[in-house]
Scaffold this active site. Structure first.
Site, PDB file in Angstrom:
ATOM      1  N   SER A   1      -2.980 -32.628  32.097  1.00 47.02           N
ATOM      2  CA  SER A   1      -2.316 -31.603  32.990  1.00 47.02           C
ATOM      3  C   SER A   1      -3.165 -31.402  34.079  1.00 47.02           C
ATOM      4  CB  SER A   1      -2.052 -30.268  32.213  1.00 47.02           C
ATOM      5  OG  SER A   1      -1.077 -29.510  33.152  1.00 47.02           O
TER       6      SER A   1
ATOM      7  N   ASP B   1       0.672 -33.442  35.723  1.00 43.97           N
ATOM      8  CA  ASP B   1       1.734 -34.020  35.030  1.00 43.97           C
ATOM      9  C   ASP B   1       2.894 -33.708  35.223  1.00 43.97           C
ATOM     10  OD1 ASP B   1       1.226 -31.619  33.797  1.00 43.97           O
ATOM     11  OD2 ASP B   1       1.753 -32.242  31.805  1.00 43.97           O
TER      12      ASP B   1
ATOM     13  N   ASP C   1       1.332 -30.154  39.471  1.00 44.70           N
ATOM     14  CA  ASP C   1       0.053 -30.277  38.823  1.00 44.70           C
ATOM     15  C   ASP C   1      -0.069 -31.835  38.583  1.00 44.70           C
ATOM     16  OD1 ASP C   1       1.866 -30.074  36.866  1.00 44.70           O
ATOM     17  OD2 ASP C   1       0.612 -29.065  35.289  1.00 44.70           O
TER      18      ASP C   1
ATOM     19  N   ASP D   1       4.636 -30.875  35.100  1.00 52.28           N
ATOM     20  CA  ASP D   1       5.643 -29.802  34.550  1.00 52.28           C
ATOM     21  C   ASP D   1       5.392 -28.609  35.089  1.00 52.28           C
ATOM     22  OD1 ASP D   1       2.773 -29.267  33.631  1.00 52.28           O
ATOM     23  OD2 ASP D   1       3.315 -29.380  31.395  1.00 52.28           O
TER      24      ASP D   1
END
Length: 446
Positions: free
Chosen positions: A100, A242, A240, A244
């Protein structure tokens, strides 16, 4: 012995803490576990742009094949794309290789069930027992029972089409700057906004394996703020690593945090009478200003502990459709089973277009009280709750703030950090109070 799975899967320094050997074991264990319900369980695997991603992907897929499963490699895709494609295609599980917002040397592995939801603790515990077992007693199939790997990066288009379908109107006429953080959104986000007709300027869409989150994306908004001003854009959006999460910048360059994004979307949903129970789900970290603004609109906030897992649990339990975190991890449960930065970004842009106002005007509905967060890196997080000196420092801060503020101290679920947050009317007072508590935490936990 520390639990292998943290609050968001397994995470650590790649090739030291999160090794290819461990990824191989995780692949074998997951295939054995999900093989109870399917002769050849299928796993959809996505990753972000970290240099260690391919190493872990190869090891994980080898483990899956070793236990007789099928590994479908999606390549670099957002985390929510893995959750969506897993449930849409009837796979037994999805796997995301990403840390992340962490720096690029870290990486992580987390699983989604076939429903697209994260695995419950009980299942993670079973997987952990299988991974730790010595010797490895799980079957090793031979001949045509050995598993295999397929590559389906083309399925990213299917996810983008789905995300676009969650917005009912064109975004034509909006100039939007997108910061992809050199991460998993670098293909999906520009494609989605261009399909909806927005004039798109893209930042940080050239990943090289080591530049993910590096001075960019939702954890470093300065580039985006400057670009919005330079291009006189209507809105800036940042993901960010990843994808999400999503944070935003208004046309003046001011940050729009997750609380404000949720509020703007909640108010739009209230107008459309689609915010069930007139209730938004947020965590204890959300600003007092969010609670006041929602109350003024005739709605309410259901508060949960920190973590999207708890937000989602509350949403499912009470049949609520919107919830999230100040960090920009926001769930629209009618569309997604996890935080989806792209859908969040599209919904915010659609609310802006629908309103006919400036983003700064929409954000002003909420007064954001000063809130200060300090992350203290510690050698050990153990025992901080019962440490008398830390407790005394917190109590002193709370006494000074009284009813005009609050203090929240908690350990990070994914990093060796203890987080100290204070909220109140005076930033200088908060700086002093947080600094005092942080100093005690350093002394006691280092």
């Amino acid at each position: 012995m520390a639990r292998l799975f943290g609050t968001d899967g397994v995470r650590g320094l790649a090739n030291v803490e999160l090794t290819p050997e461990l990824a191989f074991k995780m692949g074998r264990a997951a295939t054995y576990y999900f093989g109870k319900e399917s002769k050849r369980p299928v796993f959809y695997i996505g990753r972000d742009t970290r240099v260690s991603g391919q190493m872990l992907e190869a090891a994980l897929a080898a483990g899956i094949c070793s236990a007789g499963g099928e590994a479908v490699l999606l390549g670099i895709v957002p985390t929510p794309a893995v959750a969506y494609l897993t449930r849409q295609h009837g796979a037994q599980a999805g796997v995301v290789i990403s840390a992340s917002h962490n720096p690029y040397p870290d990486n992580g592995i987390k699983f989604f069930a076939g429903t697209g939801y994260k695995l419950p603790d009980a299942v993670e515990n079973e997987l952990e027992e299988l991974i730790d077992a010595a010797p490895d007693g799980m079957p090793r199939p031979t001949a045509d029972s050995v598993g295999f790997i397929t590559t389906r990066h083309d399925l990213l288009t299917e996810y983008v089409e789905y995300a676009v379908s969650t917005v009912e109107q064109s975004l034509q006429g909006l100039k939007i700057v997108l910061d992809c953080a050199n991460g998993a959104a670098y293909e999906a986000a520009p494609a989605a906004f261009r399909q909806l007709g927005a004039d798109v300027i893209v930042l940080n869409d050239c990943p090289d394996g080591i530049n993910i989150n590096a001075g960019c994306g939702s954890t470093h908004l300065q580039q985006l703020q400057a670009a919005v001003a330079q291009h006189q854009a209507d809105l800036g959006l940042a993901h960010d690593g990843d994808a999400d999460r999503c944070l935003a910048v208004d046309e003046t360059g001011e940050m729009i945090d997750g609380d404000q994004i949720m509020l703007i979307c909640a108010l739009e949903m209230l107008k459309q009478n689609t915010l069930t129970e007139k209730t938004l789900v947020a965590t204890v970290m959300s600003n007092i200003g969010l609670h006041q603004a929602i109350k003024n609109a005739g709605a309410k906030v259901l508060v949960t502990p920190v973590g999207d897992r708890y937000v989602l649990e509350a949403m499912l339990k009470h049949n609520l459709v919107l919830g999230g975190e100040q960090s920009g991890h926001i769930i629209f449960s009618q569309y997604s089973t996890t935080g989806d930065g792209l859908i969040t970004a599209l919904k915010l842009a659609a609310a802006l277009k629908q309103s006919g106002q400036k983003m700064s005007a929409l954000a002003k509905v909420m007064t954001r009280f000063p809130q200060l967060l300090e992350n203290i890196r510690v050698k050990s997080k153990a025992g901080w709750e019962t440490n008398a000196n830390i407790a005394a420092a917190i109590k002193a801060g709370e006494a000074e703030l009284g009813d005009n503020g609050r203090i929240l101290v908690r350990p990070s679920g994914t990093e060796p950090l203890i987080r100290v947050m204070a909220e109140g009317p005076s930033l200088p007072d908060l700086e002093r109070i947080v600094g005092s508590i942080a100093e005690v935490v350093r002394q006691e936990q280092d």
